[in-house]
Design a protein around this motif. Structure first.
Motif, PDB file in Angstrom:
ATOM      1  N   ILE A  43       0.833  -1.202   0.000  1.00 24.90           N
ATOM      2  CA  ILE A  43       0.000   0.000   0.000  1.00 24.90           C
ATOM      3  C   ILE A  43       0.869   1.254   0.000  1.00 24.90           C
ATOM      4  CG2 ILE A  43      -1.945  -1.141   1.143  1.00 24.90           C
ATOM      5  CD1 ILE A  43      -1.037   0.129   3.779  1.00 24.90           C
ATOM      6  N   GLY A  44       0.274   2.375  -0.379  1.00 23.19           N
ATOM      7  CA  GLY A  44       0.958   3.657  -0.358  1.00 23.19           C
ATOM      8  C   GLY A  44       2.153   3.702  -1.289  1.00 23.19           C
ATOM      9  N   LEU A  45       3.112   4.558  -0.959  1.00 19.53           N
ATOM     10  CA  LEU A  45       4.314   4.670  -1.787  1.00 19.53           C
ATOM     11  C   LEU A  45       5.092   3.365  -1.817  1.00 19.53           C
ATOM     12  CD1 LEU A  45       5.766   8.234  -1.077  1.00 19.53           C
ATOM     13  CD2 LEU A  45       4.227   7.470  -2.892  1.00 19.53           C
ATOM     14  N   MET A  46       5.030   2.599  -0.731  1.00 23.06           N
ATOM     15  CA  MET A  46       5.730   1.306  -0.735  1.00 23.06           C
ATOM     16  C   MET A  46       5.189   0.404  -1.837  1.00 23.06           C
ATOM     17  SD  MET A  46       6.894  -0.011   2.991  1.00 23.06           S
ATOM     18  CE  MET A  46       5.367   0.104   3.884  1.00 23.06           C
ATOM     19  N   GLY A  47       3.884   0.325  -1.948  1.00 28.57           N
ATOM     20  CA  GLY A  47       3.283  -0.508  -2.986  1.00 28.57           C
ATOM     21  C   GLY A  47       3.625  -0.024  -4.377  1.00 28.57           C
ATOM     22  N   VAL A  48       3.599   1.297  -4.572  1.00 28.60           N
ATOM     23  CA  VAL A  48       3.952   1.889  -5.863  1.00 28.60           C
ATOM     24  C   VAL A  48       5.404   1.568  -6.208  1.00 28.60           C
ATOM     25  CG1 VAL A  48       4.291   4.088  -7.082  1.00 28.60           C
ATOM     26  CG2 VAL A  48       2.227   3.724  -5.702  1.00 28.60           C
ATOM     27  N   LEU A  49       6.299   1.784  -5.259  1.00 26.24           N
ATOM     28  CA  LEU A  49       7.731   1.550  -5.451  1.00 26.24           C
ATOM     29  C   LEU A  49       8.010   0.098  -5.829  1.00 26.24           C
ATOM     30  CD1 LEU A  49      10.664   2.866  -4.933  1.00 26.24           C
ATOM     31  CD2 LEU A  49      10.533   1.630  -2.762  1.00 26.24           C
ATOM     32  N   GLY A  50       7.508  -0.832  -5.031  1.00 30.01           N
ATOM     33  CA  GLY A  50       7.742  -2.248  -5.299  1.00 30.01           C
ATOM     34  C   GLY A  50       7.175  -2.678  -6.637  1.00 30.01           C
ATOM     35  N   GLY A  51       5.961  -2.248  -6.935  1.00 32.06           N
ATOM     36  CA  GLY A  51       5.331  -2.614  -8.201  1.00 32.06           C
ATOM     37  C   GLY A  51       6.072  -2.070  -9.401  1.00 32.06           C
ATOM     38  N   ALA A  52       6.531  -0.836  -9.314  1.00 31.53           N
ATOM     39  CA  ALA A  52       7.250  -0.218 -10.435  1.00 31.53           C
ATOM     40  C   ALA A  52       8.598  -0.886 -10.667  1.00 31.53           C
ATOM     41  CB  ALA A  52       7.431   1.278 -10.183  1.00 31.53           C
ATOM     42  N   ALA A  53       9.290  -1.246  -9.595  1.00 30.46           N
ATOM     43  CA  ALA A  53      10.578  -1.925  -9.751  1.00 30.46           C
ATOM     44  C   ALA A  53      10.385  -3.300 -10.385  1.00 30.46           C
ATOM     45  CB  ALA A  53      11.284  -2.044  -8.399  1.00 30.46           C
ATOM     46  N   LEU A  54       9.366  -4.030  -9.953  1.00 30.55           N
ATOM     47  CA  LEU A  54       9.078  -5.337 -10.547  1.00 30.55           C
ATOM     48  C   LEU A  54       8.690  -5.193 -12.018  1.00 30.55           C
ATOM     49  CD1 LEU A  54       7.094  -6.906  -7.579  1.00 30.55           C
ATOM     50  CD2 LEU A  54       9.295  -7.731  -8.464  1.00 30.55           C
ATOM     51  N   ALA A  55       7.857  -4.212 -12.321  1.00 32.64           N
ATOM     52  CA  ALA A  55       7.419  -3.987 -13.707  1.00 32.64           C
ATOM     53  C   ALA A  55       8.596  -3.631 -14.610  1.00 32.64           C
ATOM     54  CB  ALA A  55       6.361  -2.889 -13.754  1.00 32.64           C
ATOM     55  N   ALA A  56       9.623  -3.014 -14.032  1.00 33.53           N
ATOM     56  CA  ALA A  56      10.815  -2.643 -14.799  1.00 33.53           C
ATOM     57  C   ALA A  56      11.826  -3.789 -14.878  1.00 33.53           C
ATOM     58  CB  ALA A  56      11.473  -1.405 -14.183  1.00 33.53           C
ATOM     59  N   GLY A  57      11.456  -4.958 -14.355  1.00 38.06           N
ATOM     60  CA  GLY A  57      12.339  -6.117 -14.408  1.00 38.06           C
ATOM     61  C   GLY A  57      13.365  -6.175 -13.303  1.00 38.06           C
TER      62      GLY A  57
END
Length: 186
Positions: A43-57
């Motif tokens: 959730i929050g910025l943590m969720g955004v951060l983790g998801g974006a890093a995973l999406a970027a490989g």
């Protein structure tokens, strides 16, 4: 630099700028082939951060207390999830796994984590760089306070210089990669 720990809020803040900065930082970390270590939150910025890093490989390592896993506040798609018993163990493991630290906007937890790592560097427990990504001037008043603490002789200028403050993801990563300023004894 092989891994960077990012501390950030479990809230998203007001407006889109904070989430956009979290995504940009995550993509920049992944794009450099650096592993992301963070709290593992969904959730929050943590969720955004983790998801974006995973999406970027990118490789993403979450470190979280068991209590948060039980509340289902942790991403279930991480490269690796380390579960610990306490917040103190969380900080110690994050420090062990990371070559440097960045704080994005956040609340008490974010500040606690960053300042503990900065204190450990000040005391010579590690020689890893610490930084803040100052999104939309979020940390401006805190930085002014730290400068005031220097003026009042509660923090030395050398210790204040240990905290990197930048407004752009690539610049903060470049500065972290350059390493720590010269050692200043406590």
């Amino acid at each position: 630099m092989l891994s960077i720990c990012v501390f950030c809020g479990s809230s998203s803040g007001v407006g889109e700028a904070y989430a956009a900065a979290a995504r940009m930082l995550a993509r920049a970390i992944a794009g450099r082939g650096i592993s992301l270590v963070y709290g593992g939150g969904s959730i929050g910025l943590m969720g955004v951060l983790g998801g974006a890093a995973l999406a970027a490989g990118g490789r993403v390592i979450g470190v979280t207390p068991r209590r948060l896993v039980q509340k289902e506040l942790v991403r279930n798609d991480l490269s690796e999830l380390r579960v610990v018993e306490s917040m103190q163990e969380r900080k110690a493991l994050m420090a062990e796994l990371s070559d440097g630290f960045i704080a994005l906007p956040g609340g008490f937890g974010t500040l606690d984590e960053l300042f503990e790592m900065l204190t450990w560097a000040q005391l010579g427990f590690h020689r890893k760089p610490c930084a803040m990504l100052d999104v939309e001037g979020y940390f401006g008043r805190l930085v002014a306070f730290l400068d005031h603490a220097v003026d009042q002789h509660f923090v030395t200028a050398g210790h204040r210089a240990m905290l990197i403050v930048e407004r752009e993801a690539d610049v903060v990563l470049d500065r972290l990669s350059a390493g720590m300023p010269p050692e200043t004894s406590k």
